[in-house]
Write a protein that holds these residues in place. Sequence first.
Motif, PDB file in Angstrom:
ATOM      1  N   GLY A  59       0.820  -1.208   0.000  1.00  0.00           N
ATOM      2  CA  GLY A  59       0.000   0.000   0.000  1.00  0.00           C
ATOM      3  C   GLY A  59       0.852   1.255   0.000  1.00  0.00           C
ATOM      4  N   LEU A  60       0.203   2.393   0.083  1.00  0.00           N
ATOM      5  CA  LEU A  60       0.887   3.686  -0.001  1.00  0.00           C
ATOM      6  C   LEU A  60       1.711   3.985   1.241  1.00  0.00           C
ATOM      7  N   ASP A  61       2.689   4.879   1.051  1.00  0.00           N
ATOM      8  CA  ASP A  61       3.531   5.349   2.141  1.00  0.00           C
ATOM      9  C   ASP A  61       2.942   6.651   2.690  1.00  0.00           C
ATOM     10  N   VAL A  62       3.591   7.178   3.708  1.00  0.00           N
ATOM     11  CA  VAL A  62       3.191   8.460   4.280  1.00  0.00           C
ATOM     12  C   VAL A  62       3.421   9.563   3.249  1.00  0.00           C
ATOM     13  N   ALA A  70      12.829  16.517   8.260  1.00  0.00           N
ATOM     14  CA  ALA A  70      13.063  15.081   8.413  1.00  0.00           C
ATOM     15  C   ALA A  70      12.254  14.538   9.588  1.00  0.00           C
ATOM     16  N   VAL A  71      11.529  13.485   9.317  1.00  0.00           N
ATOM     17  CA  VAL A  71      10.750  12.817  10.349  1.00  0.00           C
ATOM     18  C   VAL A  71      11.251  11.382  10.445  1.00  0.00           C
ATOM     19  N   VAL A  72      11.558  10.948  11.626  1.00  0.00           N
ATOM     20  CA  VAL A  72      12.100   9.609  11.825  1.00  0.00           C
ATOM     21  C   VAL A  72      10.963   8.650  12.164  1.00  0.00           C
ATOM     22  N   TYR A  73      10.811   7.606  11.347  1.00  0.00           N
ATOM     23  CA  TYR A  73       9.821   6.566  11.601  1.00  0.00           C
ATOM     24  C   TYR A  73      10.547   5.263  11.931  1.00  0.00           C
ATOM     25  N   GLU A  74       9.866   4.404  12.662  1.00  0.00           N
ATOM     26  CA  GLU A  74      10.417   3.069  12.893  1.00  0.00           C
ATOM     27  C   GLU A  74      10.085   2.211  11.677  1.00  0.00           C
ATOM     28  N   VAL A  75      11.119   1.733  10.980  1.00  0.00           N
ATOM     29  CA  VAL A  75      10.938   0.927   9.778  1.00  0.00           C
ATOM     30  C   VAL A  75      11.603  -0.425  10.017  1.00  0.00           C
ATOM     31  N   VAL A  76      10.858  -1.499   9.804  1.00  0.00           N
ATOM     32  CA  VAL A  76      11.362  -2.853  10.067  1.00  0.00           C
ATOM     33  C   VAL A  76      10.873  -3.810   8.995  1.00  0.00           C
ATOM     34  N   ALA A  77      11.498  -4.988   8.946  1.00  0.00           N
ATOM     35  CA  ALA A  77      11.043  -6.030   8.027  1.00  0.00           C
ATOM     36  C   ALA A  77       9.859  -6.792   8.629  1.00  0.00           C
TER      37      ALA A  77
END
Length: 402
Positions: A59-62, A70-77
């Motif tokens: 699906g779509l991203d932010v 810059a906004v820091v998001y938690e990105v994981v597999a």
Amino acid sequence: MLKKIPVTEVRLGMHIHGFCGAWIDHPFWRNRFVLKDTKDLGLIRESAVREVWINLQLGLDVERPADAGAVVYEVVAEVPLEAPPPPPEKTSYADEIKRAGRIVGKGKEAVISMFQEVRMGKAIEAEAAAPLVEEISNSVLRNPGALISLARLKTADDYTFMHSVAVCALMIALARQLKLTEAEVREAGMAGLLHDMGKAMIPPEILNKPGRLTDAEFDIIKGHPAEGHRLLEEGSGASATVKDVCLHHHEKVDGSGYPKALNGDTMSLFAKMGAVCDVYDAITSNRPYKAGWDPAESLQRMASWKGHFDPVVFQAFVKSLGIYPIGSLVRLESGKLGVVIEQNEQSLLKPRIKVFYSTKSRNYIPPLLVDLAKSAEKIAGREDAEKWGITDVNRFWVAETQ
């Protein structure tokens, strides 16, 4: 790739991978789906959940303005595994009943959605129902009587859906009474929730027929275990145990059941459990063609059906509910009538009851709570409400839940 974002950042076209919160705190029965409806978007933002995981591959991203910084998001597999929460603590019936009511209501909506999806040709995804089974399991662990008794209250119109929720809860309570592992308890609950999925393929005019079924119509009804098994085989996430209960919950230990005429030696433990739980909820519930029986009366009748149930499983079932389950109308030795509102873990013969009728004056009396564990009163036996012209037994114990 998964990303954790605040609900304020959620937009249409995103694939919701999971909610950061309890299943009961968000408005959807599924945890994973593509967000397509503005109404659903509003429900997410209005819910108690403050963050969600989205799947960037599905699906779509932010969407953020170029000058937003810059906004820091938690990105994981994969979503990180959290430490399992401690087992829920035991609570009183009164404390659990409101939460149980929310779970039952949302559970019914989940089963309705599953039935609708099956009728539309979509495959069953059993794993999507795991959070519901977990919520029911935790509620039964906190207080077995609350959710089980509420799930018994169903109209003829919503019987099929509420029946699945009720059998799920009954299977969980029975599994714990049989000292099964917690993994097996969840398996039993999932089996109870999905055992009647084959009924989604039965024409509503037959499934909800108020009168006697013809032989041809009954043959169609008897096809639902095999039909449900087929649906689970074609879907995903259903274990061998869940499929077994779906196919064999109408078998009997004397070999007279269907569809395979199994007996006590060839039925699995879980199928024997499903047979007991399915019948109990069916006969205590209002159906299109008959009113439900009193819970205590139902257990007495089931005990007399020789060759129907496995004796060990049935005795464990009685212990899980109590000899006089919640909602049972009982007569005290004093001649007063009352309805059971909560069990006593130390003694199956000494539940808490609400006394409301005098057989001597043949009239209602001011309701009074009596804890038989702390009273000289004793139960003389169960009573037939019709004998005394009582038509509203349920309101006395349901009022205790308000």
